[in-house]
Design a protein around this motif. Structure first.
Motif, mmCIF file in Angstrom:
data_model
loop_
_atom_site.group_PDB
_atom_site.id
_atom_site.type_symbol
_atom_site.label_atom_id
_atom_site.label_comp_id
_atom_site.label_asym_id
_atom_site.label_seq_id
_atom_site.Cartn_x
_atom_site.Cartn_y
_atom_site.Cartn_z
ATOM 1 N N LYS A 1 0.831 -1.199 0.000
ATOM 2 C CA LYS A 1 0.000 0.000 0.000
ATOM 3 C C LYS A 1 0.872 1.257 0.000
ATOM 4 O O LYS A 1 0.593 2.228 -0.722
ATOM 5 C CB LYS A 1 -0.918 -0.008 1.217
ATOM 6 C CG LYS A 1 -1.820 1.217 1.309
ATOM 7 C CD LYS A 1 -2.706 1.158 2.546
ATOM 8 C CE LYS A 1 -3.563 2.411 2.653
ATOM 9 N NZ LYS A 1 -4.417 2.377 3.878
ATOM 10 N N ALA A 2 1.957 1.238 0.796
ATOM 11 C CA ALA A 2 2.851 2.395 0.863
ATOM 12 C C ALA A 2 3.538 2.623 -0.484
ATOM 13 O O ALA A 2 3.680 3.765 -0.938
ATOM 14 C CB ALA A 2 3.888 2.183 1.965
ATOM 15 N N ARG A 3 3.954 1.528 -1.133
ATOM 16 C CA ARG A 3 4.621 1.682 -2.434
ATOM 17 C C ARG A 3 3.682 2.282 -3.468
ATOM 18 O O ARG A 3 4.066 3.151 -4.263
ATOM 19 C CB ARG A 3 5.146 0.338 -2.936
ATOM 20 C CG ARG A 3 6.188 0.481 -4.047
ATOM 21 C CD ARG A 3 6.231 -0.712 -4.955
ATOM 22 N NE ARG A 3 5.067 -0.745 -5.831
ATOM 23 C CZ ARG A 3 4.969 -0.071 -6.965
ATOM 24 N NH1 ARG A 3 5.948 0.720 -7.362
ATOM 25 N NH2 ARG A 3 3.886 -0.148 -7.705
ATOM 26 N N ARG A 4 2.441 1.831 -3.486
ATOM 27 C CA ARG A 4 1.485 2.348 -4.463
ATOM 28 C C ARG A 4 1.104 3.796 -4.172
ATOM 29 O O ARG A 4 0.857 4.575 -5.090
ATOM 30 C CB ARG A 4 0.256 1.434 -4.493
ATOM 31 C CG ARG A 4 0.606 0.061 -5.062
ATOM 32 C CD ARG A 4 -0.577 -0.862 -5.178
ATOM 33 N NE ARG A 4 -0.161 -2.130 -5.803
ATOM 34 C CZ ARG A 4 -0.946 -3.167 -5.984
ATOM 35 N NH1 ARG A 4 -2.224 -3.101 -5.600
ATOM 36 N NH2 ARG A 4 -0.490 -4.269 -6.545
ATOM 37 N N GLU A 5 1.083 4.143 -2.898
ATOM 38 C CA GLU A 5 0.854 5.542 -2.534
ATOM 39 C C GLU A 5 1.997 6.415 -3.057
ATOM 40 O O GLU A 5 1.766 7.496 -3.611
ATOM 41 C CB GLU A 5 0.751 5.660 -1.005
ATOM 42 C CG GLU A 5 0.521 7.079 -0.503
ATOM 43 C CD GLU A 5 0.467 7.137 1.010
ATOM 44 O OE1 GLU A 5 0.632 8.240 1.560
ATOM 45 O OE2 GLU A 5 0.290 6.072 1.636
ATOM 46 N N TYR A 6 3.219 5.921 -2.903
ATOM 47 C CA TYR A 6 4.381 6.655 -3.420
ATOM 48 C C TYR A 6 4.340 6.710 -4.952
ATOM 49 O O TYR A 6 4.671 7.735 -5.568
ATOM 50 C CB TYR A 6 5.660 5.983 -2.934
ATOM 51 C CG TYR A 6 6.927 6.655 -3.386
ATOM 52 C CD1 TYR A 6 7.145 8.006 -3.162
ATOM 53 C CD2 TYR A 6 7.921 5.934 -4.047
ATOM 54 C CE1 TYR A 6 8.315 8.624 -3.577
ATOM 55 C CE2 TYR A 6 9.091 6.543 -4.463
ATOM 56 C CZ TYR A 6 9.282 7.885 -4.223
ATOM 57 O OH TYR A 6 10.440 8.492 -4.644
ATOM 58 N N GLU A 7 3.907 5.612 -5.581
ATOM 59 C CA GLU A 7 3.815 5.579 -7.044
ATOM 60 C C GLU A 7 2.853 6.652 -7.546
ATOM 61 O O GLU A 7 3.122 7.337 -8.542
ATOM 62 C CB GLU A 7 3.358 4.198 -7.506
ATOM 63 C CG GLU A 7 3.250 4.070 -9.028
ATOM 64 C CD GLU A 7 2.802 2.686 -9.447
ATOM 65 O OE1 GLU A 7 3.163 2.263 -10.550
ATOM 66 O OE2 GLU A 7 2.088 2.026 -8.661
ATOM 67 N N ASN A 8 1.728 6.812 -6.867
ATOM 68 C CA ASN A 8 0.754 7.826 -7.274
ATOM 69 C C ASN A 8 1.362 9.221 -7.210
ATOM 70 O O ASN A 8 1.098 10.065 -8.068
ATOM 71 C CB ASN A 8 -0.490 7.749 -6.387
ATOM 72 C CG ASN A 8 -1.307 6.489 -6.631
ATOM 73 O OD1 ASN A 8 -1.232 5.900 -7.708
ATOM 74 N ND2 ASN A 8 -2.069 6.066 -5.630
ATOM 75 N N ARG A 9 2.185 9.454 -6.196
ATOM 76 C CA ARG A 9 2.801 10.773 -6.068
ATOM 77 C C ARG A 9 3.852 11.014 -7.140
ATOM 78 O O ARG A 9 3.941 12.106 -7.702
ATOM 79 C CB ARG A 9 3.427 10.921 -4.682
ATOM 80 C CG ARG A 9 2.410 10.916 -3.553
ATOM 81 C CD ARG A 9 3.044 10.882 -2.177
ATOM 82 N NE ARG A 9 2.048 10.775 -1.124
ATOM 83 C CZ ARG A 9 2.323 10.579 0.152
ATOM 84 N NH1 ARG A 9 3.589 10.470 0.529
ATOM 85 N NH2 ARG A 9 1.355 10.491 1.041
ATOM 86 N N VAL A 10 4.639 9.967 -7.440
ATOM 87 C CA VAL A 10 5.696 10.136 -8.444
ATOM 88 C C VAL A 10 5.110 10.255 -9.840
ATOM 89 O O VAL A 10 5.514 11.130 -10.613
ATOM 90 C CB VAL A 10 6.676 8.943 -8.381
ATOM 91 C CG1 VAL A 10 7.685 9.033 -9.521
ATOM 92 C CG2 VAL A 10 7.409 8.937 -7.035
ATOM 93 N N THR A 11 4.150 9.381 -10.171
ATOM 94 C CA THR A 11 3.551 9.457 -11.511
ATOM 95 C C THR A 11 2.766 10.728 -11.695
ATOM 96 O O THR A 11 2.555 11.184 -12.819
ATOM 97 C CB THR A 11 2.649 8.235 -11.769
ATOM 98 O OG1 THR A 11 1.675 8.138 -10.704
ATOM 99 C CG2 THR A 11 3.468 6.964 -11.826
ATOM 100 N N GLY A 12 2.341 11.336 -10.596
ATOM 101 C CA GLY A 12 1.653 12.611 -10.682
ATOM 102 C C GLY A 12 2.548 13.736 -11.169
ATOM 103 O O GLY A 12 2.050 14.789 -11.607
ATOM 104 N N LEU A 13 3.866 13.513 -11.123
ATOM 105 C CA LEU A 13 4.790 14.541 -11.614
ATOM 106 C C LEU A 13 4.572 14.793 -13.108
ATOM 107 O O LEU A 13 4.639 15.910 -13.593
ATOM 108 C CB LEU A 13 6.239 14.111 -11.385
ATOM 109 C CG LEU A 13 6.694 14.000 -9.923
ATOM 110 C CD1 LEU A 13 8.111 13.461 -9.858
ATOM 111 C CD2 LEU A 13 6.613 15.350 -9.251
#
Length: 308
Positions: A292-304
């Motif tokens: 869950k933490a990794r996917r949360e981080y993925e959402n933030r990075v891909t949001g760039l």
């Protein structure tokens, strides 16, 4: 029954020469070799490595997996036990030909429960922990040595193959017709080093204009979940990725924390790729909170990309 050989080196500057020697001396008959691409990190879980996955797909019950020493395949105790479980499920034998594990039958199981013998598990964990301690001490000593050298005015890293005071001579000689091979012999360096020194003088060189140079990326600050940060601190990172992680600011959130990381988008994307194992797969156990933490981080990075 097939004999499957697995080989790996941690950096592209290393070779498999020692592994080849150990395995050759073992006299393995009709081996099928699976060798990782140079520089495949030991921190990457074995079940995530392309060639080891290919070996497992190829293997059939009764086959034997051969490695020169245990740490060519695994790094820590968790990796070892995961691999042993997968080998047991596939009814594969493991043969280690050098090092502390070479005299042990790591596939020994209890005749009734089918679980790994407690004595084998204890020895595996103890020897793996000792190996990790040795590598950590070597890294610390190397770091201390570099710091001491820097204090004396020496700089680490590889020296230029063509000394700066010889570069002009090399370029002048090339323009006068000397061959790259002759210049390499004269200065005792590789041909690649000569080509680097005269790169802009070579016929196929294309000049780069100011318009061709892309604008530099600007650093962006993102919050990285603490579980992702904890995983990445044990992973093998590029220098820029490690620096961004080390310079991150810890922000406490209840019982957990986030790490506020400032870096260019390329570094954020690199860190995201490094924590892919947290999603599990290929026999790697999944911890829901980490995924869950990794996917949360993925959402933030891909949001760039969306905000660019």
């Amino acid at each position: 029954m097939a004999n499957l050989i697995y080989k790996r080196v941690s950096t592209d500057q290393q070779s498999t020469a020692r592994q080849n020697l150990v395995l050759h001396e073992a006299g393995i008959e009709d081996p099928v070799v699976f060798e990782e691409d140079p520089g495949t990190s030991s921190r990457l879980h074995p079940l995530q490595r392309p060639k080891f996955r290919a070996l497992l797909d190829y293997a059939r019950p009764g086959d034997t997996v051969h490695i020169s020493e245990m740490f060519r395949l695994v790094r820590g105790t968790g990796h070892i036990l995961d691999v042993l479980d997968v080998l047991h499920q596939g009814r594969l034998a493991l043969r280690i030909h050098d090092g502390a594990f070479s005299a042990m039958d790591l596939t020994a199981r209890h005749p009734r429960t089918g679980e790994l013998l407690s004595t084998v598990k204890f020895m595996v964990q103890t020897l793996a922990a000792a190996g990790e301690l040795q590598r950590d001490l070597q890294r610390e000593l190397t770091y201390d040595g570099l710091r001491a050298a820097e204090a004396k005015g020496s700089k680490g890293g590889r020296r230029p193959a063509v000394p700066a005071d010889k570069t002009t001579d090399v370029r002048t000689a090339y323009l006068k017709g000397r061959s790259i091979a002759a210049l390499a012999r004269e200065h005792g360096v590789s041909r690649g080093a000569i080509r680097t020194a005269i790169a802009d003088l070579m016929p196929d060189h294309t000049a780069i204009t100011q318009e061709d140079v892309p604008a530099p990326e600007l650093p962006i600050t993102l919050d990285m979940p603490g579980k992702v940060a904890d995983f990445l601190r044990t992973a093998e990172l590029e220098r820029a990725e490690r620096a961004a992680l080390d310079q991150g600011v810890t922000v406490r959130r209840g019982q957990g924390y986030t790490l506020r990381v400032t870096a260019v988008p390329a570094v954020h994307l690199g860190l995201l790729a490094r924590c892919q194992p947290l999603d599990g797969g290929h026999g790697v156990p999944v911890v829901p909170a980490q995924r869950k933490a990794r996917r949360e981080y993925e959402n933030r990075v891909t949001g760039l990309g969306a905000s660019a």
